[in-house]
Design an enzyme around this catalytic site. Structure first.
Site, PDB file in Angstrom:
ATOM      1  CD  GLU A 106      -5.391   1.158 -11.744  1.00  0.00           C
ATOM      2  OE1 GLU A 106      -4.752   0.522 -10.885  1.00  0.00           O
ATOM      3  OE2 GLU A 106      -6.623   1.082 -11.853  1.00  0.00           O
TER       4      GLU A 106
ATOM      5  CE1 TYR B  10       0.419  -1.594  -9.595  1.00  0.00           C
ATOM      6  CE2 TYR B  10      -0.889  -0.347 -11.165  1.00  0.00           C
ATOM      7  CZ  TYR B  10      -0.747  -0.928  -9.922  1.00  0.00           C
ATOM      8  OH  TYR B  10      -1.769  -0.846  -9.015  1.00  0.00           O
TER       9      TYR B  10
ATOM     10  CG  ASP C 209       0.393   5.509  -3.568  1.00  0.00           C
ATOM     11  OD1 ASP C 209       1.556   5.080  -3.382  1.00  0.00           O
ATOM     12  OD2 ASP C 209      -0.377   5.027  -4.423  1.00  0.00           O
ATOM     13  CB  CYS C 210       0.675   4.134   1.792  1.00  0.00           C
ATOM     14  SG  CYS C 210      -0.323   2.827   1.039  1.00  0.00           S
ATOM     15  CB  SER C 211       2.298   0.909  -1.930  1.00  0.00           C
ATOM     16  OG  SER C 211       1.408   1.427  -2.907  1.00  0.00           O
TER      17      SER C 211
ATOM     18  CG  ASP D 149      -0.565  -1.956  -6.076  1.00  0.00           C
ATOM     19  OD1 ASP D 149      -0.245  -0.764  -6.197  1.00  0.00           O
ATOM     20  OD2 ASP D 149      -1.285  -2.551  -6.909  1.00  0.00           O
TER      21      ASP D 149
ATOM     22  CG  HIS E 181      -1.503   2.616   5.355  1.00  0.00           C
ATOM     23  ND1 HIS E 181      -1.316   3.596   4.419  1.00  0.00           N
ATOM     24  CD2 HIS E 181      -0.794   3.003   6.452  1.00  0.00           C
ATOM     25  CE1 HIS E 181      -0.552   4.554   4.920  1.00  0.00           C
ATOM     26  NE2 HIS E 181      -0.211   4.216   6.151  1.00  0.00           N
TER      27      HIS E 181
ATOM     28  CG  HIS F 108       2.344   6.507   7.581  1.00  0.00           C
ATOM     29  ND1 HIS F 108       1.036   6.098   7.718  1.00  0.00           N
ATOM     30  CD2 HIS F 108       2.448   7.625   8.351  1.00  0.00           C
ATOM     31  CE1 HIS F 108       0.393   6.914   8.539  1.00  0.00           C
ATOM     32  NE2 HIS F 108       1.219   7.842   8.941  1.00  0.00           N
TER      33      HIS F 108
END
Length: 262
Positions: A14, A49, A166-168, A185, A220, A232
């Site tokens: 997660e 989270y 990761d992207c976020s 997110d 994304h 990114h």
């Protein structure tokens, strides 16, 4: 981690909590704990989270260093050392790791860990914040300088650290370094901040991409850096990169932009 190991994480993890980061334990089941990471906003839980972790990863700490200055790691990765000589490394810690300051000794900062006692970190790899002081409001240039430090860093699903993003996790972590808390997110980042037209983009603004030619669910996020380009963290087997916002599939999937600096 190898690429196959990283790929195995896709859809199974997660988020990532940093060394010493505070979590709230919701419940225990066998050798696992359900926790929430307090510093990561998510509509999934009002406390932070949520996710499950092995119980061995969680340690209780009752020390109160609320009146101390703190350090925040500003390098992608920093070492903790057993002594101020920095001759014996203890462990690597990530970008954005926050620890209480016990003393500043020459080129080192003596810090207190939650469960491993006092350690040392090189002053050049952290920013020291006195109790009650605030990180200066960043400029667009400040945000971009931080983001570009990670150019070439391998993608890591659920990553929020200098070990992988990761992207976020990338956009969340860059803003976190400048004391700007944004959601964890991409789909939630796309609903906060201030909406910006594509024609009015400024460096540091976040760009969102969605399925169904930009009309479906956001999947994304990237960061606009000016001159029609973005930085990114795209996907497994790739690294943080800079490319044109008109490259496909991003041109077709663009669904909006948000500013967190206005």
């Amino acid at each position: 981690m190898t690429i196959p190991q990283k790929q195995w994480l896709v859809g199974k993890t997660e988020t990532q909590a940093l060394y010493g980061q505070e979590v709230v334990v919701l419940k225990t089941s066998g050798s696992w704990m359900q926790v929430v990471v307090k510093d990561q906003y998510s509509p999934k839980n009002k406390a932070g989270y949520p996710g499950w972790v092995p119980s061995s990863h969680i340690k209780a700490s009752f020390a109160d260093y609320g009146q101390c200055a703190t350090t925040m790691v500003k390098a992608p990765i920093a070492n903790l050392y057993h002594s101020e000589t920095t001759a014996r490394p203890f462990m690597e810690i990530s970008f954005n790791t926050i620890l209480p300051v016990l003393d500043v000794q020459g080129n080192c900062v003596k810090v207190q860990t939650a469960t491993d006692g006092a350690k040392y970190v090189r002053k050049q790899e952290v920013r020291v914040l006195e109790k009650g002081s605030k990180i200066p409001v960043p400029t667009n240039r400040d945000i971009l300088a931080t983001a570009k430090m990670f150019n070439g860093l391998p993608y890591l699903w659920a990553g929020t650290s200098g070990f992988g993003l990761d992207c976020s996790g990338f956009t969340y972590s860059v803003y976190k370094q400048h004391s700007i808390d944004i959601p964890r997110d991409a789909s939630v980042q796309a609903t906060h901040g201030i909406a910006v037209k594509k024609s009015n983009l400024q460096p540091g603004d976040l760009l969102f991409f969605a399925y169904n030619n930009g009309k479906g669910n956001v999947h994304h996020v990237g960061m606009f850096i000016g001159n029609g380009k973005m930085i990114h963290s795209p996907k497994p087997k790739k690294t943080v990169e800079i490319l044109s916002i008109d490259a496909e599939p991003y041109r077709s999937e663009f669904s909006g932009a948000r500013s967190y600096l206005k």
